[in-house]
Design a protein around this motif. Sequence first.
Motif, PDB file in Angstrom:
ATOM      1  N   GLU A 214       0.854  -1.191   0.000  1.00  0.00           N
ATOM      2  CA  GLU A 214       0.000   0.000   0.000  1.00  0.00           C
ATOM      3  C   GLU A 214       0.886   1.235   0.000  1.00  0.00           C
ATOM      4  OE1 GLU A 214      -2.285   0.174   3.611  1.00  0.00           O
ATOM      5  OE2 GLU A 214      -0.660  -0.690   4.804  1.00  0.00           O
ATOM      6  N   TRP A 233      -1.812  11.027 -11.450  1.00  0.00           N
ATOM      7  CA  TRP A 233      -2.804  10.146 -12.067  1.00  0.00           C
ATOM      8  C   TRP A 233      -2.141   8.977 -12.802  1.00  0.00           C
ATOM      9  CZ3 TRP A 233      -2.443  15.433 -12.765  1.00  0.00           C
ATOM     10  CH2 TRP A 233      -1.727  15.863 -13.884  1.00  0.00           C
ATOM     11  N   GLU A 236      -1.748   6.518 -10.127  1.00  0.00           N
ATOM     12  CA  GLU A 236      -3.081   6.021  -9.785  1.00  0.00           C
ATOM     13  C   GLU A 236      -3.503   4.938 -10.781  1.00  0.00           C
ATOM     14  OE1 GLU A 236      -6.044   9.156  -9.862  1.00  0.00           O
ATOM     15  OE2 GLU A 236      -6.813   8.444  -7.935  1.00  0.00           O
ATOM     16  N   ASP A 237      -3.262   5.210 -12.053  1.00  0.00           N
ATOM     17  CA  ASP A 237      -3.612   4.274 -13.113  1.00  0.00           C
ATOM     18  C   ASP A 237      -2.805   2.976 -12.982  1.00  0.00           C
ATOM     19  OD1 ASP A 237      -5.054   3.672 -15.510  1.00  0.00           O
ATOM     20  OD2 ASP A 237      -3.160   3.942 -16.607  1.00  0.00           O
ATOM     21  N   CYS A 239      -1.284   1.754 -10.322  1.00  0.00           N
ATOM     22  CA  CYS A 239      -1.654   1.036  -9.095  1.00  0.00           C
ATOM     23  C   CYS A 239      -3.008   0.350  -9.265  1.00  0.00           C
ATOM     24  CB  CYS A 239      -1.693   1.981  -7.902  1.00  0.00           C
ATOM     25  SG  CYS A 239      -0.047   2.458  -7.326  1.00  0.00           S
ATOM     26  N   SER A 240      -3.911   1.047  -9.923  1.00  0.00           N
ATOM     27  CA  SER A 240      -5.238   0.485 -10.138  1.00  0.00           C
ATOM     28  C   SER A 240      -5.153  -0.811 -10.950  1.00  0.00           C
ATOM     29  CB  SER A 240      -6.104   1.535 -10.828  1.00  0.00           C
ATOM     30  OG  SER A 240      -7.232   0.938 -11.403  1.00  0.00           O
ATOM     31  N   LYS A 241      -4.395  -0.767 -12.046  1.00  0.00           N
ATOM     32  CA  LYS A 241      -4.231  -1.970 -12.891  1.00  0.00           C
ATOM     33  C   LYS A 241      -3.537  -3.103 -12.146  1.00  0.00           C
ATOM     34  CE  LYS A 241      -4.169   0.357 -17.365  1.00  0.00           C
ATOM     35  NZ  LYS A 241      -3.280   1.248 -18.150  1.00  0.00           N
ATOM     36  N   GLY A 243      -3.482  -3.561  -8.822  1.00  0.00           N
ATOM     37  CA  GLY A 243      -4.078  -3.937  -7.542  1.00  0.00           C
ATOM     38  C   GLY A 243      -3.267  -3.479  -6.339  1.00  0.00           C
ATOM     39  N   ALA A 245      -2.786  -0.881  -3.378  1.00  0.00           N
ATOM     40  CA  ALA A 245      -3.665   0.025  -2.619  1.00  0.00           C
ATOM     41  C   ALA A 245      -3.007   1.386  -2.462  1.00  0.00           C
ATOM     42  CB  ALA A 245      -3.977  -0.578  -1.253  1.00  0.00           C
ATOM     43  N   THR A 247      -3.380   5.287  -1.623  1.00  0.00           N
ATOM     44  CA  THR A 247      -4.185   6.376  -1.075  1.00  0.00           C
ATOM     45  C   THR A 247      -3.603   7.670  -1.615  1.00  0.00           C
ATOM     46  OG1 THR A 247      -4.600   5.112   0.937  1.00  0.00           O
ATOM     47  CG2 THR A 247      -5.005   7.503   1.028  1.00  0.00           C
TER      48      THR A 247
END
Lengths: 278, 278
Positions: A214, A233, A236-237, A239-241, A243, A245, A247
Motif C-alpha cells: 500500500e 494520475w 493512480e492508473d 496502481c489500479s491496474k 491492484g 492500494a 491512497t
Amino acid sequence: MKVLSTSKSHGGVQGVYSHASDVCACDMTFAVFAPPQAAEGHVPVLWYLSGLTCTHANVMDKGEYRRLAAELGLVVVCPDTSPRGADVPDEKDNWQFGCGAGFYLDATQAPYAKNYRMYSYIAEELPALVAANFPVDISRQAIFGHSMGGHGALTIALKNPERYRSCSAFAPIVQPTTAGWSRPAFEKYLGSDERSWRAYDATLLIEDGHRYGELLVDQGTVDGFLQDGLRPWLLEDACSKAGIALTLRMQEGYDHSYNFMSTFMDDHLKWHAARLAR
Amino acid sequence: MKVLSTSKSHGGVQGVYSHASDVCACDMTFAVFAPPQAAEGHVPVLWYLSGLTCTHANVMDKGEYRRLAAELGLVVVCPDTSPRGADVPDEKDNWQFGCGAGFYLDATQAPYAKNYRMYSYIAEELPALVAANFPVDISRQAIFGHSMGGHGALTIALKNPERYRSCSAFAPIVQPTTAGWSRPAFEKYLGSDERSWRAYDATLLIEDGHRYGELLVDQGTVDGFLQDGLRPWLLEDACSKAGIALTLRMQEGYDHSYNFMSTFMDDHLKWHAARLAR
C-alpha cells in the motif's frame, strides 16, 4: 563516520554526519534524528529522501518531523540528494542534473557512473553505516520523500518491498522517464536505451511486475509542477491496474514547497509508525 | 504593502510582505502566518522577534510555529531584526551591530538614528500596518522572541504592559547594557551616556519601576552564550525584587539554536493563547 554537529531537539538528538562513501566515491553528508527512545534501545528507522536542489539540510530545517518522530520513537535519516565535491562531474547551472539531482539511480554512463550511484548508496551503503553507528532496528525500515525524493522512495520500495515496511510520498515524480525535467538526466546517467530507464520509474516498475502492499501519496492542487512534472494520475492508473492500494490525497490549495509537506508530515509519520509497529 | 509570497500551510497562509517604512527610512520585509480562523474573522496577533543575524525568514523556516498557531487561531508576525539596504549604515563584518542587530531600540546617534529605530517600528509602525492589512484583533496582542529578540520582547512588553497581554522569551539577553556582545552596539546607537541605555534593558527597566504581570522564559543549559551573554539569573533577581511572576525553566541539554526554541514553541504558543483568550 565523522560527527559534524549534534543538537538536542524535542528530547532527542538532531545530528549531522559525514563519511567517505565507497559507493559514491566522495564524502557524503547526512542528517539523523534520534528520538529519546533511542537512548534506551533499538528503534525503527525512517528514510526521508529530498527533492531537486536539496541537501540533507533542507528537510532538517523545514520538515517539522522531530516533534512527532520523538513521540513515536522513530529515527529519521535524511541523506543528501547526490554525490558532491570538486572531483564529482556536475553541470553548475543545471538544477535538474548533477549535484542536487542524483535521481536515486545508479548511473552507467561515463563520466557519471563513478559517483552517481544514489540507488546503491540509499538502499545499501548508508543503511549499513547507520545500522553500525546508531541504535536502529534495521529489520524495521520505512521510506518516504518529496518530489524527486518521492520518486526515490517509490522506486526503492518497489524494488525492495521486503525491506521497507511502508512507503509514502509528498508530490512525487511518478514517471520520470517521460517528464521534461527528468528525461535529460536519465539519458545522461543511463544512456539512450530507454529500456534501462524502466528500473528507476515507479509506474514502469509496476508495469513490469513489481508490487508493493500500500502507498500513501499527498499532492497539492496548486503545485506548479503538477501537470508536467508530477502527474500522480499516472501512478493512480498503474496502481489500479496492478491492484496496489494507493491512497492518493489531492490537497486543495497547497503548493510544492515545504509548507505543503510539513503540513502533512504528521500524517505520514503516523502512517509509517503504525506499519513499523506491526 | 507588497506581497512577496504566499503559501498555504497547516490550513492557513504563510506570507512574506514588504513595505516602505517611514520609521526605518527603508523598505522592510516581514512574515505573517494567518491561521484558518482568520478567513472568518479577526484573531489575536502574536509578535515573534528574532535574534542576531536573523531576518524574518529564519523562524519562518525553522520555528515550527504554524501547526499549533493554526489550531489555536493565532496570527504570528515575524519582523526583520534591523533596517537594511544600500542606504542603511552598517558594519559588514560585525554580526553584533548594524544589519541583523537592531536590538529593538531607537538609535539617537548619527549616522544610525535615521534608520535604526526598531523599537518604534515594532511597537508602533508595523502593528498599524498589520492592523490595516490583516484580519487581526489588535486589542489582543502578545509578544515573544529569541535571544536578542527575547530582549526585544521583554523590553517592549515592560514599556507597554497594557498593550501586550502576554510576553515570553527563549534564551533572552536580559541585561544587554552589561553584556559584551551588546554593549558596543548600545554605545554606537545611543551614545556614551549609559543612563539612556536603561530604557532598553529588561532588568534595568524593572529596577526603574516598570512592571509586567507574568513572564515565561526558557533557557537551555548548554547554550554557549548562557554565562556571558544571556544570564537569566539577572532577570530572576530583578523579577524577584519587583514581585514579577517569572517562570524560568532551565532546559537540560539544550543549546541556543532553533532546535531548542522549536522544541518549546508549543508551550509558548499555548501560554500566549491562554492569556489572549481571557
